[in-house]
Design a protein around this motif. Structure first.
Motif, short mmCIF file in Angstrom:
data_model
loop_
_atom_site.label_atom_id
_atom_site.label_comp_id
_atom_site.label_asym_id
_atom_site.label_seq_id
_atom_site.Cartn_x
_atom_site.Cartn_y
_atom_site.Cartn_z
N ILE A 66 0.88 -1.17 0.00
CA ILE A 66 0.00 0.00 0.00
C ILE A 66 0.91 1.22 0.00
O ILE A 66 1.66 1.45 0.96
CB ILE A 66 -0.94 0.01 1.22
N TRP A 69 0.95 3.61 3.02
CA TRP A 69 1.56 2.99 4.20
C TRP A 69 3.07 3.00 4.08
O TRP A 69 3.78 3.36 5.02
CB TRP A 69 1.04 1.56 4.37
N ILE A 96 -5.39 2.05 7.58
CA ILE A 96 -5.58 1.69 6.18
C ILE A 96 -7.06 1.48 5.89
O ILE A 96 -7.83 1.09 6.76
CB ILE A 96 -4.76 0.43 5.79
N GLN A 100 -7.67 0.63 -0.11
CA GLN A 100 -6.23 0.36 -0.17
C GLN A 100 -5.95 -1.13 -0.06
O GLN A 100 -5.12 -1.68 -0.78
CB GLN A 100 -5.52 1.11 0.96
#
Length: 207
Positions: A66, A69, A96, A100
């Motif tokens: 992701i 992240w 998150i 995502q």
């Protein structure tokens, strides 16, 4: 995976040995040179991770694919110690979103498969194999069939943190989760991905 990925993949297994980021190149700079002298499968040191943005991006992408992240955790470099890095990973993972996560699911292999459908790095391939170590050849067909049923019901792959689980335990979990409503299942998938990323990050960087 959201609907546009439907039918391509199924279950993901995770364990401390998992996979790098989509399309990212090999380690570069000083960390790359150091890597040539590491034992097979050994990740970069914390010093290497802190010093090289490319190394950090590759390792973090292997833990959780992701982009936001990865960027949030990488922005915390340099980390004073491994515990600080892991806390940063957990904090970023706590926020998150399903959108995502749906995209990140595209990185994982079908249950019973040893390789991701989308090719990754050598580290990723090695991690994928280790993640599925609890699955026996005789269970692969049942797991694949269950995963197809899951995809048809939910429109995305079945994700489970499989570290330490046998094929029978994974099959049992799959059977139970097939009975969930989509609104119940999505938070479970998100939590499984969080667990996977934490396990991978704990093993990805060494002191």
């Amino acid at each position: 995976m959201a609907g546009h990925h439907r039918g391509r993949h199924a279950v993901a297994f995770a364990d401390p040995h998992s996979h790098p980021a989509k399309g990212r190149g090999p380690m570069v700079g000083g960390a790359s040179a150091a890597g040539r002298h590491r034992a097979p499968g050994q990740g970069p040191t914390l010093a290497e991770f802190n010093a090289d943005a490319a190394v950090a991006a590759e390792i973090l992408g292997a833990c959780m694919d992701i982009a936001l992240w990865v960027a949030q955790v990488s922005a915390g470099r340099p980390f004073a110690d491994l515990a600080s890095l892991r806390r940063a990973g957990s904090a970023a993972a706590a926020v998150i979103t399903w959108e995502q996560v749906a995209g990140a699911l595209d990185r994982h292999p079908r249950i019973g498969e040893r390789r991701a459908a989308v090719a990754g790095t050598g580290t990723e391939s090695a991690w994928s194999g280790a993640e599925q170590s609890g699955v026996e050849v005789t269970q692969a067909q049942a797991l694949a069939a269950g995963n197809v049923a899951y995809e048809q019901r939910f429109g995305h792959l079945f994700l489970i943190c499989a570290a330490g689980l046998s094929g029978e335990q994974i099959l049992a979990a799959l059977d139970l989760r097939l009975r969930n409503e989509p609104a119940v299942e999505k938070p479970i998938v998100i939590q499984e991905l969080r667990k996977i990323s934490a396990l991978r990050l704990a093993k990805a960087v060494v002191s």
